[in-house]
Design a protein around this motif. Structure first.
Motif, PDB file in Angstrom:
ATOM      1  N   LEU A   1       0.825  -1.214   0.000  1.00 20.52           N
ATOM      2  CA  LEU A   1       0.000   0.000   0.000  1.00 20.52           C
ATOM      3  C   LEU A   1       0.858   1.263   0.000  1.00 20.52           C
ATOM      4  O   LEU A   1       0.391   2.339   0.342  1.00 20.52           O
ATOM      5  CB  LEU A   1      -0.953  -0.027   1.204  1.00 20.52           C
ATOM      6  N   GLY A   2       2.122   1.115  -0.385  1.00 18.58           N
ATOM      7  CA  GLY A   2       3.014   2.266  -0.492  1.00 18.58           C
ATOM      8  C   GLY A   2       3.888   2.455   0.733  1.00 18.58           C
ATOM      9  O   GLY A   2       3.556   2.008   1.835  1.00 18.58           O
ATOM     10  N   HIS A   3       5.047   3.116   0.532  1.00 22.35           N
ATOM     11  CA  HIS A   3       6.023   3.399   1.594  1.00 22.35           C
ATOM     12  C   HIS A   3       6.335   2.130   2.394  1.00 22.35           C
ATOM     13  O   HIS A   3       6.896   1.204   1.838  1.00 22.35           O
ATOM     14  CB  HIS A   3       5.536   4.553   2.466  1.00 22.35           C
ATOM     15  N   SER A   4       5.964   2.054   3.685  1.00 19.42           N
ATOM     16  CA  SER A   4       6.215   0.825   4.456  1.00 19.42           C
ATOM     17  C   SER A   4       4.908   0.152   4.845  1.00 19.42           C
ATOM     18  O   SER A   4       4.864  -0.626   5.800  1.00 19.42           O
ATOM     19  CB  SER A   4       7.019   1.145   5.716  1.00 19.42           C
ATOM     20  N   THR A   5       3.855   0.454   4.134  1.00 20.92           N
ATOM     21  CA  THR A   5       2.519  -0.048   4.475  1.00 20.92           C
ATOM     22  C   THR A   5       2.193  -1.319   3.697  1.00 20.92           C
ATOM     23  O   THR A   5       2.258  -1.330   2.464  1.00 20.92           O
ATOM     24  CB  THR A   5       1.447   1.018   4.172  1.00 20.92           C
ATOM     25  N   PHE A   6       1.853  -2.364   4.444  1.00 20.51           N
ATOM     26  CA  PHE A   6       1.486  -3.650   3.838  1.00 20.51           C
ATOM     27  C   PHE A   6       0.244  -4.194   4.522  1.00 20.51           C
ATOM     28  O   PHE A   6       0.051  -3.989   5.723  1.00 20.51           O
ATOM     29  CB  PHE A   6       2.608  -4.682   4.018  1.00 20.51           C
ATOM     30  N   MET A   7      -0.559  -4.916   3.748  1.00 17.88           N
ATOM     31  CA  MET A   7      -1.665  -5.691   4.304  1.00 17.88           C
ATOM     32  C   MET A   7      -1.293  -7.160   4.167  1.00 17.88           C
ATOM     33  O   MET A   7      -1.017  -7.636   3.064  1.00 17.88           O
ATOM     34  CB  MET A   7      -2.955  -5.417   3.530  1.00 17.88           C
ATOM     35  N   ALA A   8      -1.226  -7.849   5.303  1.00 18.67           N
ATOM     36  CA  ALA A   8      -0.941  -9.286   5.291  1.00 18.67           C
ATOM     37  C   ALA A   8      -2.217 -10.012   5.690  1.00 18.67           C
ATOM     38  O   ALA A   8      -2.824  -9.675   6.705  1.00 18.67           O
ATOM     39  CB  ALA A   8       0.181  -9.602   6.272  1.00 18.67           C
ATOM     40  N   GLU A   9      -2.650 -10.957   4.869  1.00 17.17           N
ATOM     41  CA  GLU A   9      -3.833 -11.747   5.209  1.00 17.17           C
ATOM     42  C   GLU A   9      -3.387 -13.150   5.588  1.00 17.17           C
ATOM     43  O   GLU A   9      -2.797 -13.863   4.775  1.00 17.17           O
ATOM     44  CB  GLU A   9      -4.809 -11.768   4.032  1.00 17.17           C
ATOM     45  N   MET A  10      -3.629 -13.503   6.844  1.00 12.13           N
ATOM     46  CA  MET A  10      -3.202 -14.789   7.398  1.00 12.13           C
ATOM     47  C   MET A  10      -4.348 -15.398   8.182  1.00 12.13           C
ATOM     48  O   MET A  10      -4.932 -14.715   9.030  1.00 12.13           O
ATOM     49  CB  MET A  10      -2.010 -14.601   8.358  1.00 12.13           C
TER      50      MET A  10
ATOM     51  N   ILE B   1      -0.943   6.209   4.318  1.00 12.25           N
ATOM     52  CA  ILE B   1      -1.541   6.168   2.987  1.00 12.25           C
ATOM     53  C   ILE B   1      -2.031   7.547   2.551  1.00 12.25           C
ATOM     54  O   ILE B   1      -1.629   8.047   1.501  1.00 12.25           O
ATOM     55  CB  ILE B   1      -2.698   5.135   2.964  1.00 12.25           C
ATOM     56  N   THR B   2      -2.893   8.177   3.365  1.00  6.96           N
ATOM     57  CA  THR B   2      -3.471   9.466   2.914  1.00  6.96           C
ATOM     58  C   THR B   2      -2.417  10.559   2.701  1.00  6.96           C
ATOM     59  O   THR B   2      -2.577  11.348   1.775  1.00  6.96           O
ATOM     60  CB  THR B   2      -4.590   9.965   3.860  1.00  6.96           C
ATOM     61  N   PRO B   3      -1.320  10.636   3.475  1.00  5.65           N
ATOM     62  CA  PRO B   3      -0.334  11.685   3.185  1.00  5.65           C
ATOM     63  C   PRO B   3       0.608  11.317   2.031  1.00  5.65           C
ATOM     64  O   PRO B   3       1.439  12.147   1.649  1.00  5.65           O
ATOM     65  CB  PRO B   3       0.482  11.798   4.491  1.00  5.65           C
ATOM     66  N   ASN B   4       0.499  10.088   1.529  1.00  3.48           N
ATOM     67  CA  ASN B   4       1.447   9.624   0.505  1.00  3.48           C
ATOM     68  C   ASN B   4       0.890   9.869  -0.891  1.00  3.48           C
ATOM     69  O   ASN B   4      -0.008   9.162  -1.349  1.00  3.48           O
ATOM     70  CB  ASN B   4       1.739   8.128   0.732  1.00  3.48           C
TER      71      ASN B   4
ATOM     72  N   ILE C   1      -5.108   4.379  -3.635  1.00  3.06           N
ATOM     73  CA  ILE C   1      -5.618   3.454  -2.611  1.00  3.06           C
ATOM     74  C   ILE C   1      -6.796   4.100  -1.882  1.00  3.06           C
ATOM     75  O   ILE C   1      -6.686   5.219  -1.389  1.00  3.06           O
ATOM     76  CB  ILE C   1      -4.506   3.113  -1.579  1.00  3.06           C
ATOM     77  N   ASP C   2      -7.927   3.398  -1.823  1.00  2.00           N
ATOM     78  CA  ASP C   2      -9.096   3.898  -1.093  1.00  2.00           C
ATOM     79  C   ASP C   2      -8.972   3.492   0.374  1.00  2.00           C
ATOM     80  O   ASP C   2      -9.245   2.357   0.748  1.00  2.00           O
ATOM     81  CB  ASP C   2     -10.377   3.324  -1.712  1.00  2.00           C
ATOM     82  N   VAL C   3      -8.549   4.462   1.175  1.00  2.00           N
ATOM     83  CA  VAL C   3      -8.249   4.177   2.575  1.00  2.00           C
ATOM     84  C   VAL C   3      -9.519   3.754   3.330  1.00  2.00           C
ATOM     85  O   VAL C   3      -9.465   2.966   4.280  1.00  2.00           O
ATOM     86  CB  VAL C   3      -7.523   5.392   3.212  1.00  2.00           C
ATOM     87  N   ASN C   4     -10.676   4.226   2.879  1.00  2.00           N
ATOM     88  CA  ASN C   4     -11.938   3.912   3.578  1.00  2.00           C
ATOM     89  C   ASN C   4     -12.413   2.482   3.339  1.00  2.00           C
ATOM     90  O   ASN C   4     -13.311   2.010   4.032  1.00  2.00           O
ATOM     91  CB  ASN C   4     -13.028   4.896   3.166  1.00  2.00           C
ATOM     92  N   SER C   5     -11.810   1.820   2.352  1.00  2.00           N
ATOM     93  CA  SER C   5     -12.243   0.434   2.098  1.00  2.00           C
ATOM     94  C   SER C   5     -11.289  -0.567   2.740  1.00  2.00           C
ATOM     95  O   SER C   5     -11.469  -1.775   2.607  1.00  2.00           O
ATOM     96  CB  SER C   5     -12.327   0.192   0.591  1.00  2.00           C
ATOM     97  N   ILE C   6     -10.280  -0.057   3.439  1.00  2.00           N
ATOM     98  CA  ILE C   6      -9.302  -0.973   4.052  1.00  2.00           C
ATOM     99  C   ILE C   6      -9.893  -1.652   5.284  1.00  2.00           C
ATOM    100  O   ILE C   6     -10.424  -0.998   6.172  1.00  2.00           O
ATOM    101  CB  ILE C   6      -8.000  -0.221   4.411  1.00  2.00           C
ATOM    102  N   ARG C   7      -9.796  -2.981   5.284  1.00  2.00           N
ATOM    103  CA  ARG C   7     -10.244  -3.784   6.412  1.00  2.00           C
ATOM    104  C   ARG C   7      -9.039  -4.134   7.254  1.00  2.00           C
ATOM    105  O   ARG C   7      -7.987  -4.465   6.712  1.00  2.00           O
ATOM    106  CB  ARG C   7     -10.847  -5.082   5.858  1.00  2.00           C
ATOM    107  N   ALA C   8      -9.162  -4.067   8.567  1.00  2.00           N
ATOM    108  CA  ALA C   8      -8.041  -4.466   9.422  1.00  2.00           C
ATOM    109  C   ALA C   8      -8.558  -5.069  10.718  1.00  2.00           C
ATOM    110  O   ALA C   8      -9.440  -4.507  11.371  1.00  2.00           O
ATOM    111  CB  ALA C   8      -7.156  -3.260   9.730  1.00  2.00           C
ATOM    112  N   ASP C   9      -8.028  -6.237  11.055  1.00  2.00           N
ATOM    113  CA  ASP C   9      -8.312  -6.832  12.360  1.00  2.00           C
ATOM    114  C   ASP C   9      -7.228  -6.447  13.364  1.00  2.00           C
ATOM    115  O   ASP C   9      -7.480  -6.338  14.557  1.00  2.00           O
ATOM    116  CB  ASP C   9      -8.380  -8.359  12.230  1.00  2.00           C
TER     117      ASP C   9
END
Ligand code: NI
Ligand code: MN
Length: 226
Positions: free
Chosen positions: A6-15, A26-29, A35-43
């Motif tokens: 997701l840019g810079h040092s941002t990653f989504m890992a699905e495990m 994300i938004t300042p990058n 990347i639609d930051v509002n659609s990001i899911r995170a547990d």
């Protein structure tokens, strides 16, 4: 597992069906505006250290998703005051979650939160389950401590290392780091976002290829099955 850049040092890992968002910036990058930051899911939010280019979107994404922050004690305490739940760790400690095990490991860098609050010492993560094991170094210099990972963690399938130089190690030191951690599949991060850390992709990839290793520089938004 699935890993998305997701840019810079941002990653989504699905495990194990869980979404682990690492160092959301994300938004300042400008480079990540697709990347639609509002659609990001995170547990879970895994935060390596307190610098703005690693925590910028953590509070908003965390609150919208009711996500749990995993970081050092100081950073988790800061997010808890903002109303987020967290699991505090410190260097050398590991803990099991429903997606796998997380170990918080050493990094050589600095750390302060955006409002000036002390962020503790910066770190990286080794994350594993039955299926996969990876190292996310966070912002760090090359360090001899990296030699401890093969002695203390399962064999790495891949590692995410900073390669942008100036604020972290550059690709030449990341290549040595790949020897220290005994891992030949490296995914680069912390490059190109700002003028200070722009890199020559072809040159960096060639340095790895010449040693029989692989440096992957993912386009922003791209996913890999690992
Ligand atoms: Ni930093
Ligand atoms: Mn940084």
């Amino acid at each position: 597992m699935k890993l998305t850049y997701l840019g810079h040092s941002t990653f989504m890992a699905e495990m194990n069906g869980k979404h682990l968002l690492i160092d959301p910036f994300i938004t300042p990058n400008e480079l990540a505006k697709g990347i639609d930051v509002n659609s990001i899911r995170a547990d879970y939010l895994l935060i390596t250290h307190g610098h703005g280019d690693h925590v910028a979107d953590a509070e908003s994404i965390g609150k919208r998703n009711n996500a749990k922050v995993i970081s050092n004690f100081e950073i988790v305490s800061w997010f808890e005051k903002k109303g987020l739940a967290g699991h505090p760790m410190n260097h050398g400690g590991k803990v099991s979650f429903d997606f796998g095990t997380v170990k918080y490991v050493n990094a050589v860098h600095s750390s302060v939160l955006p409002d000036g609050t002390y962020g503790g010492n910066p770190g990286g993560f080794v994350v594993w389950n039955e299926e996969v094991c990876f190292y996310n170094a966070g912002d760090t210099a090359l360090s001899m401590d990296m030699k401890l990972l093969p002695l203390t963690c399962p064999k790495l399938d891949f590692a995410i290392l900073p390669v942008g130089d100036n604020f972290t190690m550059g690709y030449e030191d990341a290549l040595l780091a790949s020897d220290f951690i005994e891992c030949d599949k490296i995914i680069g991060c912390h490059y190109d976002t700002f003028g200070y850390i722009k890199i020559d992709h072809a040159k960096a990839k060639k340095a790895f290829a010449d040693k029989g290793k692989e440096l992957i520089l993912l386009p922003i938004g791209k996913s890999l099955d690992l």
